[in-house]
Design a protein around this motif. Structure first.
Motif, PDB file in Angstrom:
ATOM      1  N   HIS A  62     -71.585  14.555  22.425  1.00 20.89           N
ATOM      2  CA  HIS A  62     -71.931  13.214  22.883  1.00 20.89           C
ATOM      3  C   HIS A  62     -72.705  12.507  21.760  1.00 20.89           C
ATOM      4  N   PRO A  63     -72.495  11.198  21.562  1.00 16.10           N
ATOM      5  CA  PRO A  63     -73.235  10.486  20.507  1.00 16.10           C
ATOM      6  C   PRO A  63     -74.746  10.676  20.577  1.00 16.10           C
ATOM      7  N   LEU A  64     -75.293  10.713  21.804  1.00 11.95           N
ATOM      8  CA  LEU A  64     -76.740  10.911  21.935  1.00 11.95           C
ATOM      9  C   LEU A  64     -77.163  12.291  21.439  1.00 11.95           C
ATOM     10  N   GLU A  65     -76.320  13.297  21.690  1.00  9.74           N
ATOM     11  CA  GLU A  65     -76.625  14.643  21.202  1.00  9.74           C
ATOM     12  C   GLU A  65     -76.588  14.683  19.681  1.00  9.74           C
ATOM     13  N   THR A  66     -75.629  13.970  19.098  1.00 11.76           N
ATOM     14  CA  THR A  66     -75.547  13.890  17.645  1.00 11.76           C
ATOM     15  C   THR A  66     -76.844  13.351  17.060  1.00 11.76           C
ATOM     16  N   LEU A  67     -77.419  12.358  17.726  1.00 17.35           N
ATOM     17  CA  LEU A  67     -78.679  11.771  17.265  1.00 17.35           C
ATOM     18  C   LEU A  67     -79.866  12.696  17.516  1.00 17.35           C
ATOM     19  N   ILE A  68     -79.904  13.284  18.718  1.00 14.56           N
ATOM     20  CA  ILE A  68     -81.054  14.113  19.105  1.00 14.56           C
ATOM     21  C   ILE A  68     -81.133  15.391  18.269  1.00 14.56           C
ATOM     22  N   LEU A  69     -80.050  16.174  18.279  1.00 12.42           N
ATOM     23  CA  LEU A  69     -80.075  17.430  17.530  1.00 12.42           C
ATOM     24  C   LEU A  69     -79.959  17.185  16.029  1.00 12.42           C
ATOM     25  N   GLY A  70     -79.283  16.090  15.649  1.00 16.77           N
ATOM     26  CA  GLY A  70     -79.137  15.770  14.238  1.00 16.77           C
ATOM     27  C   GLY A  70     -80.447  15.421  13.566  1.00 16.77           C
ATOM     28  N   LYS A 110     -73.003  18.442  28.154  1.00 20.48           N
ATOM     29  CA  LYS A 110     -71.788  18.966  28.782  1.00 20.48           C
ATOM     30  C   LYS A 110     -70.555  18.691  27.921  1.00 20.48           C
ATOM     31  N   VAL A 111     -70.587  17.601  27.172  1.00 24.11           N
ATOM     32  CA  VAL A 111     -69.452  17.252  26.295  1.00 24.11           C
ATOM     33  C   VAL A 111     -69.194  18.379  25.297  1.00 24.11           C
ATOM     34  N   HIS A 112     -70.244  18.869  24.668  1.00 16.70           N
ATOM     35  CA  HIS A 112     -70.088  19.932  23.667  1.00 16.70           C
ATOM     36  C   HIS A 112     -69.570  21.218  24.307  1.00 16.70           C
ATOM     37  N   HIS A 113     -69.928  21.459  25.561  1.00 17.24           N
ATOM     38  CA  HIS A 113     -69.511  22.680  26.248  1.00 17.24           C
ATOM     39  C   HIS A 113     -68.148  22.545  26.931  1.00 17.24           C
ATOM     40  N   GLU A 114     -67.456  21.492  26.601  1.00 14.33           N
ATOM     41  CA  GLU A 114     -66.106  21.327  27.148  1.00 14.33           C
ATOM     42  C   GLU A 114     -65.211  22.481  26.717  1.00 14.33           C
ATOM     43  N   PHE A 115     -65.495  23.038  25.542  1.00 12.19           N
ATOM     44  CA  PHE A 115     -64.716  24.167  25.025  1.00 12.19           C
ATOM     45  C   PHE A 115     -65.502  25.457  25.252  1.00 12.19           C
ATOM     46  N   VAL A 116     -65.058  26.248  26.220  1.00 11.49           N
ATOM     47  CA  VAL A 116     -65.728  27.514  26.541  1.00 11.49           C
ATOM     48  C   VAL A 116     -65.556  28.518  25.403  1.00 11.49           C
ATOM     49  N   SER A 117     -64.395  28.468  24.768  1.00  9.98           N
ATOM     50  CA  SER A 117     -64.126  29.297  23.598  1.00  9.98           C
ATOM     51  C   SER A 117     -64.100  28.377  22.378  1.00  9.98           C
ATOM     52  N   PRO A 118     -65.174  28.347  21.594  1.00  6.68           N
ATOM     53  CA  PRO A 118     -65.259  27.373  20.500  1.00  6.68           C
ATOM     54  C   PRO A 118     -64.361  27.705  19.323  1.00  6.68           C
ATOM     55  N   PHE A 119     -64.102  26.694  18.496  1.00  3.44           N
ATOM     56  CA  PHE A 119     -63.402  26.860  17.221  1.00  3.44           C
ATOM     57  C   PHE A 119     -64.127  25.995  16.198  1.00  3.44           C
ATOM     58  N   GLY A 120     -63.966  26.319  14.914  1.00  2.00           N
ATOM     59  CA  GLY A 120     -64.778  25.729  13.866  1.00  2.00           C
ATOM     60  C   GLY A 120     -64.906  24.218  13.891  1.00  2.00           C
ATOM     61  N   LEU A 132     -81.729  20.080  26.550  1.00  2.00           N
ATOM     62  CA  LEU A 132     -80.456  19.459  26.917  1.00  2.00           C
ATOM     63  C   LEU A 132     -79.700  20.267  27.967  1.00  2.00           C
ATOM     64  N   HIS A 133     -80.078  21.529  28.139  1.00  2.00           N
ATOM     65  CA  HIS A 133     -79.454  22.361  29.174  1.00  2.00           C
ATOM     66  C   HIS A 133     -80.156  22.224  30.526  1.00  2.00           C
ATOM     67  N   HIS A 134     -81.213  21.426  30.580  1.00  2.00           N
ATOM     68  CA  HIS A 134     -81.900  21.223  31.857  1.00  2.00           C
ATOM     69  C   HIS A 134     -80.934  20.595  32.857  1.00  2.00           C
ATOM     70  N   LYS A 135     -80.954  21.098  34.083  1.00  2.00           N
ATOM     71  CA  LYS A 135     -79.956  20.698  35.078  1.00  2.00           C
ATOM     72  C   LYS A 135     -79.950  19.201  35.374  1.00  2.00           C
ATOM     73  N   ARG A 136     -81.066  18.516  35.125  1.00  2.00           N
ATOM     74  CA  ARG A 136     -81.124  17.080  35.432  1.00  2.00           C
ATOM     75  C   ARG A 136     -80.426  16.217  34.379  1.00  2.00           C
ATOM     76  N   ILE A 137     -80.289  16.735  33.166  1.00  2.00           N
ATOM     77  CA  ILE A 137     -79.677  15.920  32.112  1.00  2.00           C
ATOM     78  C   ILE A 137     -78.434  16.549  31.483  1.00  2.00           C
ATOM     79  N   TYR A 138     -78.189  17.835  31.775  1.00  2.00           N
ATOM     80  CA  TYR A 138     -77.075  18.538  31.132  1.00  2.00           C
ATOM     81  C   TYR A 138     -75.749  17.798  31.257  1.00  2.00           C
ATOM     82  N   LYS A 139     -75.415  17.357  32.470  1.00  2.00           N
ATOM     83  CA  LYS A 139     -74.096  16.764  32.708  1.00  2.00           C
ATOM     84  C   LYS A 139     -73.913  15.411  32.027  1.00  2.00           C
ATOM     85  N   TYR A 140     -75.010  14.776  31.624  1.00  2.00           N
ATOM     86  CA  TYR A 140     -74.918  13.455  31.013  1.00  2.00           C
ATOM     87  C   TYR A 140     -74.717  13.506  29.498  1.00  2.00           C
ATOM     88  N   ILE A 141     -75.165  14.588  28.857  1.00  2.00           N
ATOM     89  CA  ILE A 141     -75.115  14.621  27.392  1.00  2.00           C
ATOM     90  C   ILE A 141     -74.437  15.897  26.870  1.00  2.00           C
TER      91      ILE A 141
END
Length: 296
Positions: free
Chosen positions: A188-196, A171-181, A160-169
């Protein structure tokens, strides 16, 4: 021959744990838990237990486990344990995260949860108290699920970090550079399905009682909320887990975007060298701390 030796070792370990367990005092919570479990079986259908019970376990566990990290931001003493101290949480980000979570939980994850009943029926997975595995078997099964999920997460997360697809899926999770619980499942919904999907593979392999579904949900949420908490708190019991990555390991991933792709353990990143930047960063931190001490 090697397989027989492995089986003998596992059987010996199981017997040893069973022997130790026989000397442990009775759990005072066991009888109330048994009564509650049998009450649930007597008053609700398997579909209701598998579907709505699983949803309740997920939602209650998720937001309760988020409470400590949420409270830490209001306690000055805890700020020394915050990893990225120059990036405090904001109400705006937390509210946005909460709204997205509700959407993902009820419109993405709930439809997946609705398949739980049919899964337990297809594989003839029991619900009865008498069939429930002992605590040490449950712990071993959850650890096995974590190992499987971690492998899935590493390779799919890295993809999912591949440069060709990162921005489409992703990137949503990485909106927060400093994460919180609470941000652990902000995706992204697709990431929820893929990693889930990695969550369910271990269930297919190990599940011999519906209680494993709920135990593994709680364990997985405990881990992912901890690594996204943004706080490296000492005496964290999760640090007792062998090869556990922890908050500092995953926090670097959000800060750096490259490396530290695994979810729970450190071995995949070590094998493929994707923790090299994290190791260099830690060495740099140590040198800076030594310089500060000398100046003091």
């Amino acid at each position: 021959m090697a397989m027989n030796d492995s089986i003998n070792i596992l059987n010996s370990a199981y017997l040893a744990v069973e022997y130790i367990d026989s000397f442990l005092p009775d759990n005072p919570l066991q009888q109330p838990f048994k009564n509650a479990w049998n009450y649930m079986l007597d008053n609700y259908t398997k579909f209701q237990i598998a579907t709505w019970g699983s949803l309740i376990v997920h939602e209650v566990s998720y937001f309760l486990l988020c409470v400590p990290g949420f409270v830490f931001q209001f306690i000055p003493y805890m700020q020394k344990y915050k990893i990225q101290q120059d990036k405090p949480e904001t109400w705006e980000k937390q509210w946005k995260c909460f709204k997205t979570l509700l959407f993902n939980h009820f419109f993405i994850q709930l439809p997946m949860i609705c398949g739980t009943y049919y899964f337990t029926e297809y594989f003839n997975i029991p619900y009865e108290w008498e069939e429930m595995p002992r605590w040490y078997v449950l712990v071993a099964q959850c650890f096995g699920c974590a190992v499987i999920e971690d492998a899935w997460h590493y390779f799919l997360h890295r993809l999912l970090h591949h440069k060709r697809i990162y921005k489409y899926i992703h990137k949503v999770h990485h909106e927060f550079v400093s994460p919180f619980g609470m941000q652990a499942e902000y995706a992204h919904p697709l990431e929820t399905l893929i990693l889930g999907t990695g969550f369910f593979i271990g269930i297919v392999v190990f599940c011999n009682h519906v209680i494993l579904l709920w135990a593994w949900v709680i364990c997985r949420l405990m881990e992912t909320i901890d690594v996204h908490s943004g706080y490296d708190v000492p005496l964290n019991p999760l640090h007792l887990v062998p090869f556990y990555a922890g908050a500092r390991f995953h926090d670097f991933h959000h800060m750096n975007f490259i490396g530290n792709y695994a979810s729970t353990f450190t071995w995949w990143d070590r094998i493929f060298g994707t923790d090299s930047q994290f190791i260099a960063y830690k060495e740099k931190e140590k040198k800076q701390q030594l310089i500060m001490k000398k100046k003091a």
